[in-house]
Enzyme design. Structure first.
Site, PDB file in Angstrom:
ATOM      1  N   GLY A  92       0.821  -1.194   0.000  1.00 24.32           N
ATOM      2  CA  GLY A  92       0.000   0.000   0.000  1.00 24.32           C
ATOM      3  C   GLY A  92       0.857   1.246   0.000  1.00 24.32           C
ATOM      4  N   ALA A  98      -5.055  -1.914   6.202  1.00 25.53           N
ATOM      5  CA  ALA A  98      -6.286  -1.306   6.716  1.00 25.53           C
ATOM      6  C   ALA A  98      -7.278  -1.134   5.583  1.00 25.53           C
ATOM      7  CB  ALA A  98      -5.995   0.052   7.347  1.00 25.53           C
ATOM      8  N   TYR A  99      -8.542  -1.007   5.956  1.00 28.03           N
ATOM      9  CA  TYR A  99      -9.597  -0.621   5.023  1.00 28.03           C
ATOM     10  C   TYR A  99      -9.811   0.865   5.240  1.00 28.03           C
ATOM     11  CZ  TYR A  99     -14.236  -0.590   2.754  1.00 28.03           C
ATOM     12  OH  TYR A  99     -15.313  -0.330   1.941  1.00 28.03           O
ATOM     13  N   THR A 100      -9.334   1.686   4.294  1.00 26.60           N
ATOM     14  CA  THR A 100      -9.243   3.124   4.519  1.00 26.60           C
ATOM     15  C   THR A 100     -10.260   3.955   3.742  1.00 26.60           C
ATOM     16  OG1 THR A 100      -7.553   3.326   2.789  1.00 26.60           O
ATOM     17  CG2 THR A 100      -6.791   2.975   5.049  1.00 26.60           C
ATOM     18  N   TYR A 116     -15.494   4.279   9.996  1.00 30.00           N
ATOM     19  CA  TYR A 116     -14.042   4.118   9.859  1.00 30.00           C
ATOM     20  C   TYR A 116     -13.335   4.400  11.181  1.00 30.00           C
ATOM     21  CZ  TYR A 116      -9.226   5.145   8.522  1.00 30.00           C
ATOM     22  OH  TYR A 116      -7.851   5.177   8.453  1.00 30.00           O
ATOM     23  N   LYS A 171     -11.286   1.713  13.589  1.00 32.33           N
ATOM     24  CA  LYS A 171      -9.880   1.903  13.943  1.00 32.33           C
ATOM     25  C   LYS A 171      -9.695   1.988  15.456  1.00 32.33           C
ATOM     26  CE  LYS A 171      -6.811   2.523  11.477  1.00 32.33           C
ATOM     27  NZ  LYS A 171      -5.821   1.560  10.911  1.00 32.33           N
TER      28      LYS A 171
END
Length: 268
Positions: free
Chosen positions: A13, A58-60, A122, A126
């Site tokens: 990423g 991560a899923y950002t 989000y 986190k």
């Protein structure tokens, strides 16, 4: 750092690419390791027996998290329980990256000890990740950062450059304030955080600005607008300024941006 055995999750990423340069010789994992698979994560860390695990996976997609709540909590939250537990068993230090979006934006700035209160999925996912790390191990470093831009992924700078060439005027909100952060600088700071005591650290480039002010440093055909003019699925904090009270600050974001634009061959 070259002398230690390191593993990087999310290595391909935007941040992961720069971390790989800082930790030469690290074992790199991208999509081939599903961090939501507890058995796979446990086996990976057990078999490698690393000194350090750096999690940049991560899923950002902030708005996407609103539509994919289960996925967000699985990747950003529950997976961290698996990673932290496996690191604890292996005796490895864990570095995990979190976000300014764990805060609600009701204050002008936030220190590492301030109580989080996320206002979108989000941020909530986190925060669960942070709590799962702290619950399952002792030797961790959680690095909260914000407004990332770097050469190896989609980011605000690239969006502005693209829109500037497509539109006469680019409208950007001027009522959301934070700190832009260059992934190269964040990655280079990480070894210093590894040597710090366990805990939470805020690491951003220095300097505070709105998205409009940030955009104005990238393109010339930008005009300010209010967030209410551009409703999004996920609510954003009005102020997400992370104050670093534990380490020396990074350079100002404007200098980091200049380096990034030079690297990309863009002139302001």
């Amino acid at each position: 750092m070259a002398a230690i055995k390191a593993v990087i999750f999310g290595a391909y990423g935007m941040l992961g690419h720069d971390l790989a340069a800082v930790f030469p010789g690290a074992v790199l994992y991208g999509h081939e390791l599903n961090i939501t698979d507890e058995r796979a994560v446990t086996a990976c860390i057990r078999d490698l027996s690393p000194d350090l695990v750096v999690n940049a996976a991560a899923y950002t997609d902030v708005d996407g998290c609103e539509d994919n709540r289960d996925l967000a909590f699985s990747v950003n939250g529950e997976a961290l329980a698996y990673i932290a537990s496996a690191c604890s068993d292996a005796g490895a230090v864990l570095v995990h990256y979190s976000t300014d979006y764990v805060f609600d934006g009701s204050r002008k700035e936030y220190t590492e000890s301030d109580v989080p209160n996320p206002i979108n999925v989000y941020g909530a996912s986190k925060l669960l990740g942070e709590r799962n790390v702290a619950k399952n191990m002792d030797d961790y470093r959680i690095i909260r950062t914000s407004w990332l831009f770097g050469a190896h992924g989609k980011n605000f700078v690239e969006t502005m450059l693209h829109l500037s060439g497509q539109m006469d005027l680019v409208r950007v909100v001027n009522d959301q304030v934070g700190k832009p952060t260059y992934t190269v600088d964040l990655a280079r700071k990480t070894p210093e955080i590894v040597d710090c005591p366990p805990g939470i650290y805020h690491v951003t480039n220095d300097g505070i600005c709105s998205w409009y002010e940030f955009a104005s440093a990238i393109i010339t055909n930008v005009v300010p607008c209010a967030s209410a003019e551009f409703p999004r699925k996920a609510k954003r904090p009005a102020y997400s300024v992370l104050m670093n009270t534990k380490t020396t600050p990074l350079r100002h974001w404007s200098g980091a941006l200049a380096d990034y634009l030079n690297l990309k061959g863009e002139s302001r």
